[in-house]
Write an enzyme that holds these catalytic residues in place. Sequence first.
Site, mmCIF file in Angstrom:
data_model
loop_
_atom_site.group_PDB
_atom_site.id
_atom_site.type_symbol
_atom_site.label_atom_id
_atom_site.label_comp_id
_atom_site.label_asym_id
_atom_site.label_seq_id
_atom_site.Cartn_x
_atom_site.Cartn_y
_atom_site.Cartn_z
ATOM 1 C CD GLU A 1 82.406 52.650 83.566
ATOM 2 O OE1 GLU A 1 83.238 53.521 83.893
ATOM 3 O OE2 GLU A 1 81.366 52.418 84.211
ATOM 4 C CG ASN B 1 79.890 54.352 88.557
ATOM 5 O OD1 ASN B 1 80.622 54.125 89.514
ATOM 6 N ND2 ASN B 1 79.566 55.592 88.200
ATOM 7 C CG ASN C 1 84.050 51.294 90.273
ATOM 8 O OD1 ASN C 1 85.183 51.740 90.072
ATOM 9 N ND2 ASN C 1 82.952 52.019 90.095
ATOM 10 C CD GLU C 2 84.055 55.722 91.838
ATOM 11 O OE1 GLU C 2 82.878 56.011 91.598
ATOM 12 O OE2 GLU C 2 85.012 56.393 91.415
ATOM 13 C CE1 TYR D 1 87.721 60.496 86.178
ATOM 14 C CE2 TYR D 1 86.571 59.814 88.168
ATOM 15 C CZ TYR D 1 87.111 59.515 86.930
ATOM 16 O OH TYR D 1 87.047 58.227 86.456
ATOM 17 C CD GLU E 1 87.164 55.240 88.018
ATOM 18 O OE1 GLU E 1 86.577 56.344 87.921
ATOM 19 O OE2 GLU E 1 86.596 54.169 88.235
ATOM 20 C CD GLN F 1 85.999 55.378 81.417
ATOM 21 O OE1 GLN F 1 85.753 54.720 80.426
ATOM 22 N NE2 GLN F 1 85.146 55.421 82.452
HETATM 23 O O1 AHR Z 1 85.135 57.044 84.905
HETATM 24 C C1 AHR Z 1 83.790 57.390 85.010
HETATM 25 C C2 AHR Z 1 83.178 56.915 86.323
HETATM 26 O O2 AHR Z 1 83.771 57.607 87.382
HETATM 27 C C3 AHR Z 1 83.407 55.473 86.694
HETATM 28 O O3 AHR Z 1 82.463 54.632 86.120
HETATM 29 C C4 AHR Z 1 83.247 55.491 88.185
HETATM 30 O O4 AHR Z 1 84.007 54.491 88.798
HETATM 31 C C5 AHR Z 1 83.664 56.881 88.584
HETATM 32 O O5 AHR Z 1 82.715 57.473 89.388
#
Ligand code: AHR
Length: 501
Positions: free
Chosen positions: A26, A71, A171-172, A243, A291, A351
Site C-alpha cells: 500500500e 485505506n 476497500n473496507e 488482524y 488482508e 503487508q
Molecule cells: O493494512 C493496513 C490497513 O488495514 C489497510 O489500509 C486497511 O485496508 C486495513 O484497515
Amino acid sequence: KQAKMIIDKDFVIAPVDKRIYGSFIEHLGRAVYDGIYQPNHPLANSDGFRSDVTEMVKELDVPIIRYPGGNFVSNFFWEDSVGPVDERPARLDLAWRSMEKNEVGVNEFTKWAKEANSEVMMAVNLGTRGVADACNLLEYCNFDKGTKYSNMRIAHGVSDPHNIKVWCLGNEMDGPWQLGQKTMEEYGRLAYETAKAMKLIDPTIELVSCGSSAQDMPTFPKWESTTLEHTYDFVDYVSLHQYYGNRDEDSNDYLAQSNDMDDFIKTVIATCDYVKAKKRSKKTLNLSFDEWNVWFHSNAADDDITENHPWQVAPPMLEDIYTFEDALLVGLMLITLLRNADRVKMACLAQLVNVIAPIMTEAGGGIGWKQTIFYPFMQASKYGRGVVLNPLIKSPMHGTKKHDEITDIESVVVYNEELEEATIFVVNRNLSEDISLATDIRGLEGYRLLEHTVLHHENLKETNGPGRESVKPVAVDNSKVDSGILHSEIKHASWNVIRLG
Ligand code: AHR
C-alpha cells in the site's frame, strides 16, 4: 503427551491456488518509498527499486500483490500517478494523513511486480470516486490501443497493456475510518454498477466484492448477505480482512485466534451459499482473504504520527516488530487458510515491506532484514504447493481464557504430485509441553523422510533485527519413519515443516 494423525493421498480438500500466498503493498508509511523503492540506495536498480528487497520478495515467492491500498485507495486519483514523473502532483493522503509524492505509480509498480515474479491485484477507488474512474483505470491498464486511456498509457511509454486480471471493488467500505464509507445498500448498488461496467470493458477480469473489515464489525455478516445480493452475478470473490494482536498479554489465548479465523471463513462461506440459494444460482462464490496478519505493536506510535505529525513523506508507520509468538500465529493462520483451500482461492499477507511486514529496511537507507514471520510464510509458499490433504488428527487439548478448550496440535498436509513430495505443517501451540506425534503414512507408500525443520525459541517475545536472526528454522533430527508410522517429537511452542518424498 501424545497425538495421532493419519495422512492419505485420497483425503483431498482441494488443489492449492497459488494466489493463497499473495501479499500487499500500500502507499503507506515506508512500504513504497524507502521500502521497495529507494533510488539513492546503493542497491537500487536503474528504475530506483532496491534489488535486495526484490530478492527477498522473490524468496517469499508471492504470486500476486494487492495495490495501491488499503485505506489509501479510497481517495486515490490514479491519473496523478502516471505520466512524466516531474509533472506529477504531490497529494494529501487523507487515509494516513501523509504526503504522497506520486513518484511511483501504476506503471512503475506493475513493472516492479513483474520483476518480483508477481501479478498485480488492483483495487479501485469506490470511496471518493465511482464507476467512470474505475472504468477509465481499467481501460488504461488493459485495453490494447486506440482509445483515450489506452493511448494515454502508450504515450506514457507502456505499449503493451498490463492485463491485470484481479480487481478489488473498493476497500473496507463498511469501516467508519474509510473515506467515502458506504451503507451496505449504497455499496451493493455501486459495486454492482461498477462490476457490470468493468466486465463490459474486459470480460476476462475477476472481481472481488468488498466484505466486512473484520469479524467483529457490527454489520457482519449482514454486510455480506446484503451486498452480495447486489453483486453476486458479476463478481468472483468476496473479501475478508482480519488482524490479530496479543493485547491482553495472554499468549495461550493469543494462539487460539486461528480458531476465530476459521469461524470467520466458515461464516462467510455460509453467507455466500445463503445468497446462492436465495438467487437459485448455479455459481459458487469463492473467498479472497486479502488482508491478514498480526497488527498491534505499532498502534500507539501510529496514532501519534497521524494526530500530531501529519503530512510527512513516508513516515515510519505500522512498523510492527514481530516476536517469535507472532510467527507461530502466522503459521497457524497459514494452516487455517490451507485447510479452507476449497473456498479460499486468494489471500494476501498484509503487508510485504516495512508496513506490518515480513521484510524490513533500516531507516535512512541501511540494510534489509527478515522478521520472524518471514519464515513460516516462506516455507508455506515454497512447500505448500499441490493439493491440500486433510489429516485426521487426534490431539490433546488445553484450556484458554476466551476460547475454552483448544487442540495442542494444528496441522495440514500438502501433497505435490509432480515432485512426489508431501509436506506436513504442524504447530504445537501448547506453550510448555512437547508432544510425541505418531503419523500413519501408509497412504504414502515408499515415502521417506526428507527433512524436519523447526522454528522455536524459548523466549516467546524474541525478535529479529538488522543483521540478527534469532528466530529462523533449523533442521532437526526429531522425526523417523518406522513401519509406515512417522514418529515426530514436536517441541512446545513450535512451527514444524516435515517433508516426505
Ligand atoms: O493494512 C493496513 C490497513 O488495514 C489497510 O489500509 C486497511 O485496508 C486495513 O484497515
